[in-house]
Design an enzyme around this catalytic site. Structure first.
Site, PDB file in Angstrom:
ATOM      1  N   GLU A  91       0.360   5.247   0.758  1.00  9.96           N
ATOM      2  CA  GLU A  91      -0.444   6.596   1.166  1.00  9.96           C
ATOM      3  C   GLU A  91      -0.116   7.902   0.811  1.00  9.96           C
ATOM      4  O   GLU A  91       1.007   8.173   0.323  1.00  9.96           O
ATOM      5  CB  GLU A  91      -0.627   6.368   2.728  1.00  9.96           C
ATOM      6  CG  GLU A  91      -1.284   5.029   3.287  1.00  9.96           C
ATOM      7  CD  GLU A  91      -1.220   4.832   4.842  1.00  9.96           C
ATOM      8  OE1 GLU A  91      -0.735   5.817   5.451  1.00  9.96           O
ATOM      9  OE2 GLU A  91      -1.869   3.797   5.180  1.00  9.96           O
TER      10      GLU A  91
ATOM     11  N   CYS B 235     -10.488  -4.611   0.624  1.00 12.76           N
ATOM     12  CA  CYS B 235     -11.540  -3.932   0.430  1.00 12.76           C
ATOM     13  C   CYS B 235     -12.273  -3.859  -0.584  1.00 12.76           C
ATOM     14  O   CYS B 235     -12.211  -4.474  -1.455  1.00 12.76           O
ATOM     15  CB  CYS B 235     -11.103  -2.338   0.538  1.00 12.76           C
ATOM     16  SG  CYS B 235     -10.398  -1.721  -0.965  1.00 12.76           S
TER      17      CYS B 235
ATOM     18  N   CYS C 132     -10.890  -3.097  -4.115  1.00  9.85           N
ATOM     19  CA  CYS C 132      -9.660  -4.060  -4.582  1.00  9.85           C
ATOM     20  C   CYS C 132     -10.655  -5.502  -4.934  1.00  9.85           C
ATOM     21  O   CYS C 132     -10.102  -6.039  -6.103  1.00  9.85           O
ATOM     22  CB  CYS C 132      -8.730  -4.473  -3.339  1.00  9.85           C
ATOM     23  SG  CYS C 132      -7.791  -3.100  -3.143  1.00  9.85           S
TER      24      CYS C 132
ATOM     25  N   GLU D 276      -3.116  -4.353  -2.582  1.00  9.23           N
ATOM     26  CA  GLU D 276      -3.711  -5.527  -3.879  1.00  9.23           C
ATOM     27  C   GLU D 276      -3.738  -4.863  -5.266  1.00  9.23           C
ATOM     28  O   GLU D 276      -3.392  -5.501  -6.188  1.00  9.23           O
ATOM     29  CB  GLU D 276      -5.129  -5.944  -3.432  1.00  9.23           C
ATOM     30  CG  GLU D 276      -5.355  -6.740  -2.142  1.00  9.23           C
ATOM     31  CD  GLU D 276      -5.747  -5.835  -0.988  1.00  9.23           C
ATOM     32  OE1 GLU D 276      -5.140  -4.683  -0.814  1.00  9.23           O
ATOM     33  OE2 GLU D 276      -6.590  -6.294  -0.158  1.00  9.23           O
TER      34      GLU D 276
ATOM     35  N   ASN E  97       0.924  -1.302   0.135  1.00 11.25           N
ATOM     36  CA  ASN E  97       0.061  -0.068   0.005  1.00 11.25           C
ATOM     37  C   ASN E  97       0.804   1.270  -0.049  1.00 11.25           C
ATOM     38  O   ASN E  97       1.768   1.111   0.619  1.00 11.25           O
ATOM     39  CB  ASN E  97      -0.903   0.129   1.197  1.00 11.25           C
ATOM     40  CG  ASN E  97      -0.329  -0.114   2.535  1.00 11.25           C
ATOM     41  OD1 ASN E  97       0.709  -0.903   2.457  1.00 11.25           O
ATOM     42  ND2 ASN E  97      -0.818   0.506   3.578  1.00 11.25           N
TER      43      ASN E  97
HETATM   44  N1  THU Z   1      -5.301  -1.218   2.869  1.00 15.11           N
HETATM   45  C1  THU Z   1      -4.722  -2.255   1.796  1.00 15.11           C
HETATM   46  O1  THU Z   1      -3.546  -1.926   1.554  1.00 15.11           O
HETATM   47  N2  THU Z   1      -5.533  -3.587   1.735  1.00 15.11           N
HETATM   48  C2  THU Z   1      -6.571  -3.659   2.115  1.00 15.11           C
HETATM   49  O2  THU Z   1      -7.291  -4.711   1.698  1.00 15.11           O
HETATM   50  C3  THU Z   1      -7.243  -2.760   3.172  1.00 15.11           C
HETATM   51  C4  THU Z   1      -6.654  -1.461   3.202  1.00 15.11           C
HETATM   52  C5  THU Z   1      -4.487  -0.381   3.100  1.00 15.11           C
HETATM   53  C6  THU Z   1      -4.937   1.096   2.926  1.00 15.11           C
HETATM   54  C7  THU Z   1      -4.385   1.931   3.895  1.00 15.11           C
HETATM   55  O3  THU Z   1      -3.103   2.347   3.433  1.00 15.11           O
HETATM   56  C8  THU Z   1      -4.312   1.364   5.121  1.00 15.11           C
HETATM   57  O4  THU Z   1      -4.473   0.063   4.597  1.00 15.11           O
HETATM   58  C9  THU Z   1      -5.188   1.718   6.208  1.00 15.11           C
HETATM   59  O5  THU Z   1      -6.216   1.781   5.559  1.00 15.11           O
END
Ligand code: THU
Length: 132
Positions: free
Chosen positions: A46, A88, A91, A57, A44
């Site tokens: 941000e 989520c 994804c 994902e 991920n």
């Molecule tokens: N996040 C993911 O990378 N994948 C998921 O399936 C759920 C959430 C990340 C997004 C964000 O950077 C952090 O988790 C908190 O939500």
């Protein structure tokens, strides 16, 4: 083809080390497995404009797709939370489109051997398609 779920989960855990998550501090890693046995990882990323954040994902999927990879048979997702992180909705939609028949392996980075198994179809039944 017998899928080595532990190997894929380990690849997702390795990918999570490169997570760029200064705001949530929640490091997520994902790893896609292609039919030919290739593994593509992602983490991920941000943004200070929080809504621009992209999940592990989708990063893995976009990396793989734009490198010309396809035919994904499995995806693993790992983070440090009980039971591991469930993908989520956004994804799930992208996985439904580009990894339709994939198996999904979920694990807590604190216990990589406790792998929960799902399918993309099971996680997003009746997914949106432009041309049904
Ligand atoms: N996040 C993911 O990378 N994948 C998921 O399936 C759920 C959430 C990340 C997004 C964000 O950077 C952090 O988790 C908190 O939500």
């Amino acid at each position: 083809m017998k899928i080595n779920s532990f190997k894929l989960v380990q690849a997702a855990a390795a990918a999570s080390k490169n997570s760029v998550s200064p705001y949530s501090k929640f490091k997520v890693g994902a790893a896609l497995l292609t039919k030919s046995g290739e593994i593509i990882g992602g983490a991920n990323v941000e943004s200070a404009s929080y809504g621009l954040t992209c999940c592990a994902e989708r990063i893995a999927l976009f990396k793989a797709l734009t490198d010309g990879k396809k035919n994904f048979v499995a995806v693993a997702v790992v983070a440090r939370c009980d039971g591991g992180p469930m993908p989520c909705g956004a994804c799930r939609q992208l996985l439904a489109e580009y990894a339709t028949d994939a198996t999904v392996f979920i694990a807590d980075s604190g216990d990589l051997k406790a792998i929960r198994e799902f399918t993309v179809k099971g996680l997003l039944p009746s997914a949106f398609v432009l041309v049904p």
